[in-house]
Design a protein around this motif. Structure first.
Motif, PDB file in Angstrom:
ATOM      1  N   PHE A 148       0.842  -1.207   0.000  1.00 35.16           N
ATOM      2  CA  PHE A 148       0.000   0.000   0.000  1.00 35.16           C
ATOM      3  C   PHE A 148       0.874   1.252   0.000  1.00 35.16           C
ATOM      4  O   PHE A 148       0.490   2.278  -0.554  1.00 35.16           O
ATOM      5  CB  PHE A 148      -0.945  -0.021   1.208  1.00 35.16           C
ATOM      6  CG  PHE A 148      -2.068  -1.004   1.031  1.00 35.16           C
ATOM      7  CD1 PHE A 148      -3.157  -0.699   0.210  1.00 35.16           C
ATOM      8  CD2 PHE A 148      -2.033  -2.233   1.654  1.00 35.16           C
ATOM      9  CE1 PHE A 148      -4.191  -1.611   0.027  1.00 35.16           C
ATOM     10  CE2 PHE A 148      -3.063  -3.153   1.473  1.00 35.16           C
ATOM     11  CZ  PHE A 148      -4.133  -2.839   0.654  1.00 35.16           C
ATOM     12  N   GLU A 149       2.055   1.134   0.631  1.00 32.63           N
ATOM     13  CA  GLU A 149       2.949   2.299   0.676  1.00 32.63           C
ATOM     14  C   GLU A 149       3.428   2.649  -0.722  1.00 32.63           C
ATOM     15  O   GLU A 149       3.472   3.828  -1.099  1.00 32.63           O
ATOM     16  CB  GLU A 149       4.161   2.007   1.576  1.00 32.63           C
ATOM     17  CG  GLU A 149       3.855   2.115   3.054  1.00 32.63           C
ATOM     18  CD  GLU A 149       3.135   0.888   3.604  1.00 32.63           C
ATOM     19  OE1 GLU A 149       2.887  -0.061   2.821  1.00 32.63           O
ATOM     20  OE2 GLU A 149       2.818   0.868   4.801  1.00 32.63           O
ATOM     21  N   ARG A 150       3.791   1.634  -1.486  1.00 31.39           N
ATOM     22  CA  ARG A 150       4.251   1.904  -2.864  1.00 31.39           C
ATOM     23  C   ARG A 150       3.101   2.453  -3.700  1.00 31.39           C
ATOM     24  O   ARG A 150       3.281   3.397  -4.472  1.00 31.39           O
ATOM     25  CB  ARG A 150       4.824   0.638  -3.505  1.00 31.39           C
ATOM     26  CG  ARG A 150       6.286   0.389  -3.206  1.00 31.39           C
ATOM     27  CD  ARG A 150       6.867  -0.656  -4.150  1.00 31.39           C
ATOM     28  NE  ARG A 150       6.168  -1.915  -4.076  1.00 31.39           N
ATOM     29  CZ  ARG A 150       6.593  -2.980  -3.391  1.00 31.39           C
ATOM     30  NH1 ARG A 150       7.735  -2.934  -2.749  1.00 31.39           N
ATOM     31  NH2 ARG A 150       5.902  -4.090  -3.379  1.00 31.39           N
ATOM     32  N   ALA A 151       1.913   1.831  -3.547  1.00 32.41           N
ATOM     33  CA  ALA A 151       0.745   2.319  -4.307  1.00 32.41           C
ATOM     34  C   ALA A 151       0.471   3.777  -3.938  1.00 32.41           C
ATOM     35  O   ALA A 151       0.144   4.599  -4.806  1.00 32.41           O
ATOM     36  CB  ALA A 151      -0.468   1.441  -4.020  1.00 32.41           C
ATOM     37  N   ALA A 152       0.630   4.095  -2.648  1.00 30.75           N
ATOM     38  CA  ALA A 152       0.405   5.478  -2.201  1.00 30.75           C
ATOM     39  C   ALA A 152       1.445   6.421  -2.817  1.00 30.75           C
ATOM     40  O   ALA A 152       1.112   7.554  -3.180  1.00 30.75           O
ATOM     41  CB  ALA A 152       0.455   5.546  -0.679  1.00 30.75           C
ATOM     42  N   LEU A 153       2.683   5.946  -2.938  1.00 28.91           N
ATOM     43  CA  LEU A 153       3.719   6.782  -3.574  1.00 28.91           C
ATOM     44  C   LEU A 153       3.381   7.040  -5.044  1.00 28.91           C
ATOM     45  O   LEU A 153       3.527   8.154  -5.545  1.00 28.91           O
ATOM     46  CB  LEU A 153       5.085   6.091  -3.497  1.00 28.91           C
ATOM     47  CG  LEU A 153       5.849   6.187  -2.179  1.00 28.91           C
ATOM     48  CD1 LEU A 153       7.140   5.377  -2.257  1.00 28.91           C
ATOM     49  CD2 LEU A 153       6.172   7.637  -1.849  1.00 28.91           C
ATOM     50  N   VAL A 154       2.920   5.989  -5.733  1.00 30.28           N
ATOM     51  CA  VAL A 154       2.530   6.154  -7.143  1.00 30.28           C
ATOM     52  C   VAL A 154       1.373   7.138  -7.235  1.00 30.28           C
ATOM     53  O   VAL A 154       1.359   8.041  -8.087  1.00 30.28           O
ATOM     54  CB  VAL A 154       2.136   4.795  -7.786  1.00 30.28           C
ATOM     55  CG1 VAL A 154       1.698   4.998  -9.226  1.00 30.28           C
ATOM     56  CG2 VAL A 154       3.281   3.802  -7.723  1.00 30.28           C
ATOM     57  N   LEU A 155       0.403   6.976  -6.321  1.00 29.60           N
ATOM     58  CA  LEU A 155      -0.769   7.855  -6.306  1.00 29.60           C
ATOM     59  C   LEU A 155      -0.348   9.305  -6.055  1.00 29.60           C
ATOM     60  O   LEU A 155      -0.807  10.232  -6.748  1.00 29.60           O
ATOM     61  CB  LEU A 155      -1.735   7.370  -5.214  1.00 29.60           C
ATOM     62  CG  LEU A 155      -3.000   8.184  -4.992  1.00 29.60           C
ATOM     63  CD1 LEU A 155      -3.832   8.236  -6.257  1.00 29.60           C
ATOM     64  CD2 LEU A 155      -3.829   7.577  -3.864  1.00 29.60           C
ATOM     65  N   ARG A 156       0.525   9.491  -5.086  1.00 32.12           N
ATOM     66  CA  ARG A 156       1.005  10.850  -4.775  1.00 32.12           C
ATOM     67  C   ARG A 156       1.686  11.466  -6.008  1.00 32.12           C
ATOM     68  O   ARG A 156       1.434  12.616  -6.366  1.00 32.12           O
ATOM     69  CB  ARG A 156       2.008  10.778  -3.619  1.00 32.12           C
ATOM     70  CG  ARG A 156       2.498  12.138  -3.178  1.00 32.12           C
ATOM     71  CD  ARG A 156       3.784  12.032  -2.403  1.00 32.12           C
ATOM     72  NE  ARG A 156       4.855  11.474  -3.223  1.00 32.12           N
ATOM     73  CZ  ARG A 156       6.131  11.438  -2.855  1.00 32.12           C
ATOM     74  NH1 ARG A 156       6.483  11.881  -1.689  1.00 32.12           N
ATOM     75  NH2 ARG A 156       7.061  10.927  -3.646  1.00 32.12           N
ATOM     76  N   ASN A 157       2.510  10.661  -6.698  1.00 35.99           N
ATOM     77  CA  ASN A 157       3.185  11.182  -7.895  1.00 35.99           C
ATOM     78  C   ASN A 157       2.178  11.559  -8.976  1.00 35.99           C
ATOM     79  O   ASN A 157       2.321  12.571  -9.653  1.00 35.99           O
ATOM     80  CB  ASN A 157       4.158  10.139  -8.449  1.00 35.99           C
ATOM     81  CG  ASN A 157       5.433  10.077  -7.623  1.00 35.99           C
ATOM     82  OD1 ASN A 157       5.563  10.779  -6.613  1.00 35.99           O
ATOM     83  ND2 ASN A 157       6.373   9.257  -8.035  1.00 35.99           N
ATOM     84  N   ARG A 158       1.153  10.711  -9.121  1.00 33.26           N
ATOM     85  CA  ARG A 158       0.106  10.992 -10.120  1.00 33.26           C
ATOM     86  C   ARG A 158      -0.546  12.337  -9.817  1.00 33.26           C
ATOM     87  O   ARG A 158      -0.722  13.173 -10.712  1.00 33.26           O
ATOM     88  CB  ARG A 158      -0.994   9.916 -10.049  1.00 33.26           C
ATOM     89  CG  ARG A 158      -0.712   8.689 -10.822  1.00 33.26           C
ATOM     90  CD  ARG A 158      -1.967   7.817 -10.869  1.00 33.26           C
ATOM     91  NE  ARG A 158      -1.803   6.830 -11.902  1.00 33.26           N
ATOM     92  CZ  ARG A 158      -2.010   7.037 -13.181  1.00 33.26           C
ATOM     93  NH1 ARG A 158      -2.429   8.196 -13.603  1.00 33.26           N
ATOM     94  NH2 ARG A 158      -1.803   6.086 -14.063  1.00 33.26           N
ATOM     95  N   ILE A 159      -0.927  12.520  -8.569  1.00 37.56           N
ATOM     96  CA  ILE A 159      -1.632  13.751  -8.185  1.00 37.56           C
ATOM     97  C   ILE A 159      -0.727  14.962  -8.433  1.00 37.56           C
ATOM     98  O   ILE A 159      -1.171  15.984  -8.970  1.00 37.56           O
ATOM     99  CB  ILE A 159      -2.091  13.673  -6.712  1.00 37.56           C
ATOM    100  CG1 ILE A 159      -3.176  12.600  -6.578  1.00 37.56           C
ATOM    101  CG2 ILE A 159      -2.608  15.018  -6.218  1.00 37.56           C
ATOM    102  CD1 ILE A 159      -3.536  12.217  -5.163  1.00 37.56           C
ATOM    103  N   MET A 160       0.550  14.832  -8.085  1.00 39.55           N
ATOM    104  CA  MET A 160       1.481  15.954  -8.283  1.00 39.55           C
ATOM    105  C   MET A 160       1.683  16.251  -9.766  1.00 39.55           C
ATOM    106  O   MET A 160       1.806  17.399 -10.178  1.00 39.55           O
ATOM    107  CB  MET A 160       2.823  15.648  -7.612  1.00 39.55           C
ATOM    108  CG  MET A 160       2.716  15.649  -6.096  1.00 39.55           C
ATOM    109  SD  MET A 160       4.173  15.021  -5.286  1.00 39.55           S
ATOM    110  CE  MET A 160       5.111  16.509  -5.081  1.00 39.55           C
TER     111      MET A 160
END
Lengths: 301, 264
Positions: free
Chosen positions: B12-24
């Motif tokens: 979930f941490e990696r998915a959250a990092l990908v998600l954060r990058n997407r949003i940015m």
């Protein structure tokens, strides 16, 4: 360790590799040499998992790169010939992308940025081609990954940067790490890559260590081919660049270069693989001179 | 060092990092979209002292969110298809499932919720300005009502379809996905109409009509039980089969994606 077993791969109906076997051991900097279109980049992408084999298998440290497992991806870096970088500054890149690599060494990365004189306040998309390359190489070196796959790393680098890259790459060649460098500019990395892997015609033509080459061959520049154990020769403006077979019992180093010129070895491997094989096994064959060089010789007479 | 970042299973941490990058990465585009909405409303206010989005029962807010959301969904995997950025995207150290999950969370939940909150805030601001300008203000648009939640349910299913379309199509994914969806709807409509005709004919009435949007047949002769079954089949097809199919199909398109063809 990277292991190809009976691997076949192609694009559409065009078959690029068929039944390829190759083992790359940790602790070496492999030089992947081949003509344009031989499939060097494709081989690197297959190792990275960006492409998948049609038949056979590939394993990188015991794992299938084609599954793109996160832990394996974090343990390898592929630096393409023309690296893509997002429109952010280096600090932003560290926050967004280095976070995926648990072993990423920020201190080392910053030190490499300084060493390669990269501007830390500039958008990465504003970097020149050479700067993007240096940035990507710095990131690769600081990644802590056990597999480094570098596609034409010296292309676009200025002369001091090539020397820096050699120094950085030499430091990256650690016992547990596999470094594979695809290059056309073999002279840029001549004293660094060992062994060389020559790709031609959809197969691995030769895998040769420097020691193996140095034991059997040396290179020299001659005005005449007469009376010398020439394996392969190319004419240049003032004479002949040649690969010579080392004669048993004779110390060739005194009169010729200590190790053979890798460009000549590569040319010989492509143009006259039988001659090269014979020379490496100690057998002797008449000198091989490519036809275009014979014509040049006749014209010069 | 975060142990969850290192593991080989789903993180979930990696998915959250990908998600954060997407949003940015999306933030600048979303800012432009927001500026367009504010600009259109500002123009209508200058012309008529009313903010167009706050009138017509606030339908334009919902429409803007749905359309921009679907446009974003259609671009969800643009980087993956890119000739240069694509290899980097594929080799970013997160599994295909983590990357796909991040996209789904982004467009099915985070974008609509964030957009709805912003829309509510803007609508409230427009309401106050209209009031201050001496006009009868339009109602404040809020997402917390049944109609908007129904629209979100429709959007969420459509979003999965467009995400799958984005995973499949490299060029003009929005148009291609829309065209493909229309083609399926057309074929399905014909099949259902034929089916309805056969069923209704067996009951002696051939004047039945099928309302696709409500999944019901306009006829007096079809037994209520068949109507109910049809309605539930339709609902299950729309709210379960279609999104599950889209998500599974989209994921495998991402999983099987390879770097663009090039021989060097």
């Amino acid at each position: 360790m990277i292991e190809f077993r009976s691997m076949s791969f192609g694009y559409g109906k065009k078959n690029l590799f068929s039944g390829l076997d190759l083992n790359l051991e940790p602790g070496s900097v492999y030089g992947l040499l081949g003509l344009n279109g031989a499939g060097k980049t494709s081989l690197l992408k297959l190792m990275a998992g960006a492409l998948r084999p049609q038949e056979g298998s590939i394993e990188v440290f015991g794992k299938d790169p084609g599954l793109r497992r996160a832990d394996l991806l974090a343990d390898m870096v592929f630096v393409p010939e023309d690296p893509w970088l997002p429109a952010i500054k280096p600090e932003g890149w560290l926050d967004r992308y280095a976070a995926f690599r648990p072993l990423f060494d920020r201190g080392r990365f910053m030190a490499l940025m300084d060493e390669l004189a990269l501007d830390k306040d500039k958008l990465l998309t504003k970097y020149s081609y050479g700067q993007r390359k240096k940035f990507a190489l710095s990131a690769a070196m600081a990644s802590g990954a056990r597999t480094l796959l570098l596609d034409e790393p010296t292309n676009g680098l200025d002369i001091p940067s090539k020397a820096q890259l050699r120094r950085i790459l030499a430091a990256a060649a650690e016992p547990g790490r596999v470094v594979v460098v695809s290059t056309h500019q073999v002279r840029d990395l001549e004293h660094l890559i060992d062994p060389i892997v020559i790709v031609h015609g959809g197969r691995i033509l030769f895998t040769l260590s420097n020691e193996e080459l140095g034991r059997s061959l040396c290179s020299a520049h001659l005005s005449s081919l007469e009376g010398k154990p020439v394996v392969y020769a190319e004419r240049d403006a003032v004479g002949w660049s040649v690969l010579l077979a080392r004669e048993p019992g004779k110390d060739s180093e005194a009169e010729e270069g200590a190790s053979p010129d890798l460009e000549l070895v590569f040319d010989a491997a492509i143009a006259a693989p039988d001659h090269l094989t014979a020379a490496l096994s100690g057998a002797s064959l008449p000198a091989y001179v490519p036809e275009e060089h014979l014509i040049a010789k006749e014209a010069n007479r | 060092m975060n142990a969850n970042i290192q593991g080989s299973g789903f993180s979930f941490e990696r998915a959250a990092l990908v998600l954060r990058n997407r949003i940015m990465e999306e933030a600048p585009s979303l800012g432009i979209g927001l500026a367009v909405v504010v600009g259109v409303n500002a123009l209508t206010f200058l012309a008529s002292r009313t903010f167009v989005f706050n009138h017509d029962n606030g339908a334009m807010w919902a429409f803007a969110i749905v359309i921009s959301g679907l446009l974003l969904c259609a671009q969800a995997f643009k980087a993956m298809h890119d000739g240069k950025a694509g290899t980097d995207w594929l080799l970013l150290p997160a599994s295909p499932l983590e990357k796909f999950t991040a996209a789904v969370l982004d467009y099915v939940i985070i974008f609509p919720v964030a957009a709805a909150l912003v829309a509510t805030g803007l609508s409230a601001l427009f309401h106050v300005i209209e009031q201050a300008a001496g006009k009868i203000p339009g109602p404040i648009w809020t997402f917390w009502n049944v109609e908007v939640l129904k629209a979100w349910a429709f959007y969420a299913v459509a979003a999965t379809v467009f995400i799958a379309g984005s995973a499949s199509f490299r060029k003009i994914p929005f148009l291609k996905t829309s065209a493909m969806a229309m083609a399926y709807i057309f074929v399905l409509g014909i099949l259902l109409t034929l089916g309805a005709w056969i069923v209704v004919r067996s009951h002696g009435n051939i004047d039945a009509g099928f309302h696709f949007e409500n999944f019901n047949f306009e006829t007096e002769d079809i037994p209520k039980s068949i109507e109910d079954i049809t309605l539930w089949v339709g609902r299950i097809a729309w709210f379960v089969v279609l999104p599950v199919f889209s998500l599974v199909y989209g994921y495998f398109r991402v999983f099987e994606k390879e770097a663009r063809d090039e021989v060097q």
